[in-house]
Design an enzyme around this catalytic site. Structure first.
Site: not given
Length: 410
Positions: A73, A251, A267, A364
């Site tokens: 991203e 998030k 993990d 962004h």
């Protein structure tokens, strides 16, 4: 006799999929040793690449770090670096680092008898734990606590063991210890039934707390930093009452955390499960980062379970994970957890600051322009030129990008 899919070699599996020549060629290109690949997962046919970058400006407990991050991203690494620059120094601490395992009885006839006998026979349980995994005791770890939780109405009883797994994530260590102890229980309680014995990924005994204190003038060069601080605090408060906001707030945090976990071969699923469960520990799903104004300082805090490892598993098997650890200069699991928590808080700060000031899209989408240019087929120097043109547009989408690319190529 025709081979079953799992019995085939990776190339045989690939050939059996009847793919196009182009896809076959792409999947056949691999950097990792094929022996590692075929033994790391099942039914392996190829490998999957993601970009790795470096987040800068991180100072944690007075020590500077360059932090490797793996993500697809745009803006994640830039945001982490920017958040770290604004924050200055992060203070991180870990009070304990234990992992929990469970031996669960079901259809229990006498819960109190089991719980009391376990309490009385602690010494034998500790002896059995050491016999089950002696090497962890030699490294200074091992069983630290045994307790019971009774669920009377459903006739369940959970015997919880807490283990110091040192720098490992600990699944194999704990599961081996649990199996050994479970054998004891089968002898002690022949009329009771054990449902399962397994590690819990809800690592509430591996909490990391990270904080930072930011002078409000650092929050903006143009606008009123105090006002931005007020808005960040309000956004933090709102994430505690609205799960729709809490999810996206989380998030922001996980953008950074998952990227470092991937880079270091840890993990992602276990860490995500633990953090998301911890977000609901008070009975409702809430944002985890706290931001408060204290006079002219914005004070941030994040506390999360982070049972990460610096030994075993993908950390030691994957060459680029080893390289990432070298970049970090870390060999201690507690230190790695502190770094990852700081990245999560920095990421949250950068996202909230953008959200309540210029808007999340401005920064962004500026970085998204490069990804969009690639997606419509821009190549070499076209990527930079098309990205620049896209940033001038009021609307940025594939159709606009395709038309701009056609014009560039005329």
């Amino acid at each position: 006799m025709r081979k079953k899919f799992y019995q085939m070699s990776p190339q045989e599996r690939l050939n059996s999929l009847n793919l196009s020549e182009k896809s076959q060629e792409i999947l056949s290109e691999m950097a990792l040793d094929t022996t590692i690949l075929d033994n790391l997962i099942e039914n392996q046919i190829s490998e999957f690449e993601l970009p790795m970058g470096i987040a800068q400006n991180f100072v944690i407990n007075g020590q500077s770090f360059l932090i490797p991050m793996v993500t697809e991203e745009p803006s994640v690494i830039a945001a982490a670096s920017n958040g770290a620059k604004i924050a200055g120094n992060f203070v991180a601490e870990i009070k304990e680092r234990l992992m929990r395992g469970q031996i669960v009885f079901y259809d229990v006839k006498n819960s109190d008898k089991i719980a009391n006998e376990i309490l009385e026979k602690q010494e034998k349980i500790f002896e059995q734990a050491e016999l089950s995994y002696p090497s962890i005791v030699k490294r200074g770890g091992g069983l630290r606590e045994v307790s019971s939780r009774i669920f009377s109405s459903q006739k369940f009883l959970s015997v919880d063991v807490k283990v110091d797994v040192k720098d490992a994530m600990g699944a194999n260590i704990i599961n081996s210890i649990l199996e050994g102890i479970a054998e004891l229980f089968r002898r002690w309680f022949p009329d009771e039934k054990i449902l399962f014995s397994i590690l819990s990924n809800y690592a509430t005994e591996s909490l990391v707390k990270v904080t930072c204190e930011i002078p409000v003038e650092r929050l903006s060069k143009k606008a009123d930093g105090y006002e931005i601080g007020q808005k960040i605090m309000a956004a933090s408060q709102y994430s505690k009452i609205d799960p729709y906001r809490a999810i996206t707030n989380k998030k922001f945090i996980m953008n950074g955390i998952n990227a470092v976990i991937l880079a270091t071969g840890n993990d992602t699923r276990a860490i995500s499960a633990a953090i998301h469960a911890y977000a609901a520990k008070d009975g409702a799903y809430q944002g985890l980062a706290n931001w408060e104004l204290q006079e002219k300082m914005l004070v941030g805090e994040l506390e999360i379970p982070l049972p990460v490892a610096t030994v075993g598993g993908g950390v030691k098997v994957l060459p680029k994970a080893q390289a990432a650890m070298e970049i970090l200069g870390i060999s201690d699991a507690k230190e790695l957890a502190k770094v990852i928590a700081a990245v999560g808080l920095a990421q949250n700060l950068a996202a909230l600051r953008a959200l309540v000031s210029e808007g999340i899209q401005q920064g962004h989408m500026s970085l998204q322009a490069r990804s969009l240019a690639l997606s419509v087929g821009a190549q070499a120097d076209e990527i930079a030129r098309l990205s620049q043109e896209l940033r001038k547009e009021k609307v940025m989408n594939q159709e606009v990008a395709q038309n701009l690319l056609k014009n560039l190529r005329k």
